[in-house]
Design a protein around this motif. Sequence first.
Motif, PDB file in Angstrom:
ATOM      1  N   UNK A 141      15.024   9.374  -7.155  1.00 37.50           N
ATOM      2  CA  UNK A 141      15.326   8.302  -6.432  1.00 37.50           C
ATOM      3  C   UNK A 141      15.339   8.635  -4.875  1.00 37.50           C
ATOM      4  N   UNK A 142      15.796   9.701  -4.649  1.00 31.99           N
ATOM      5  CA  UNK A 142      15.761   9.968  -3.389  1.00 31.99           C
ATOM      6  C   UNK A 142      14.551  10.397  -2.528  1.00 31.99           C
ATOM      7  N   UNK A 143      13.723  11.119  -3.617  1.00 33.39           N
ATOM      8  CA  UNK A 143      12.262  11.440  -3.031  1.00 33.39           C
ATOM      9  C   UNK A 143      11.508  10.151  -2.894  1.00 33.39           C
ATOM     10  N   UNK A 144      11.520   9.358  -3.892  1.00 33.82           N
ATOM     11  CA  UNK A 144      10.950   7.958  -3.800  1.00 33.82           C
ATOM     12  C   UNK A 144      11.254   7.446  -2.497  1.00 33.82           C
ATOM     13  N   UNK A 145      12.590   7.486  -1.705  1.00 31.76           N
ATOM     14  CA  UNK A 145      13.115   6.709  -0.704  1.00 31.76           C
ATOM     15  C   UNK A 145      12.548   7.280   0.382  1.00 31.76           C
ATOM     16  N   UNK A 146      12.608   8.594   0.437  1.00 36.93           N
ATOM     17  CA  UNK A 146      12.011   9.646   1.323  1.00 36.93           C
ATOM     18  C   UNK A 146      10.647   9.192   1.381  1.00 36.93           C
ATOM     19  N   UNK A 147       9.442   9.087   0.638  1.00 38.27           N
ATOM     20  CA  UNK A 147       8.184   8.927   0.498  1.00 38.27           C
ATOM     21  C   UNK A 147       8.131   7.344   1.434  1.00 38.27           C
ATOM     22  N   UNK A 148       8.841   6.365   1.251  1.00 40.53           N
ATOM     23  CA  UNK A 148       8.906   5.326   1.781  1.00 40.53           C
ATOM     24  C   UNK A 148       9.093   5.306   3.245  1.00 40.53           C
ATOM     25  N   UNK A 149      10.388   6.126   3.540  1.00 40.51           N
ATOM     26  CA  UNK A 149      10.657   6.596   4.989  1.00 40.51           C
ATOM     27  C   UNK A 149       9.717   7.188   6.024  1.00 40.51           C
ATOM     28  N   UNK A 150       9.016   7.870   5.054  1.00 39.76           N
ATOM     29  CA  UNK A 150       7.803   8.531   5.830  1.00 39.76           C
ATOM     30  C   UNK A 150       6.707   7.689   6.105  1.00 39.76           C
ATOM     31  N   UNK A 151       6.426   6.851   5.207  1.00 43.75           N
ATOM     32  CA  UNK A 151       5.197   5.874   5.354  1.00 43.75           C
ATOM     33  C   UNK A 151       5.727   4.828   6.664  1.00 43.75           C
ATOM     34  N   UNK A 152       6.811   4.470   6.599  1.00 44.23           N
ATOM     35  CA  UNK A 152       7.452   3.527   7.706  1.00 44.23           C
ATOM     36  C   UNK A 152       7.751   4.199   9.025  1.00 44.23           C
ATOM     37  N   UNK A 153       7.907   5.470   8.729  1.00 41.80           N
ATOM     38  CA  UNK A 153       8.291   6.453  10.093  1.00 41.80           C
ATOM     39  C   UNK A 153       9.842   5.948  10.459  1.00 41.80           C
TER      40      UNK A 153
END
Length: 126
Positions: free
Chosen positions: A10-22
Amino acid sequence: MNVSNTKLQDLDDLNQLAIEENDKKIQDEVLENIKILRESVKKNEINCFLSNEADSLDCYIEIHAGAGGTESQDWADMLRRMYLKWSDNKKFQSNIISEHKGDEAGIKSSTIKIQGNYVFGWLKKE
């Protein structure tokens, strides 16, 4: 899949979204949650290693200088101090039950009782 793996995914998925959204704030939050999860996993790992029946008991340590004169008596004294310091660092209670001082320096023998959670488990290989 266990709870820790699910949280990590879950944290990895959230991190990927945060990277995409900067989104640096979310990335920092994810990093903080990963640190908390790592500490929890480490605590559980230690509990697994200390799962034998006797591991939760208190422990007595006997130190004897043996042959070697003053040098071995000094060494025995250093060992006693090391175990007492280790006990203090782990927030365990320690008491010197008996002790026989050396003729010139150090100790001939010493018996220490260390009390606390899982003391025997920590010291059983000593």
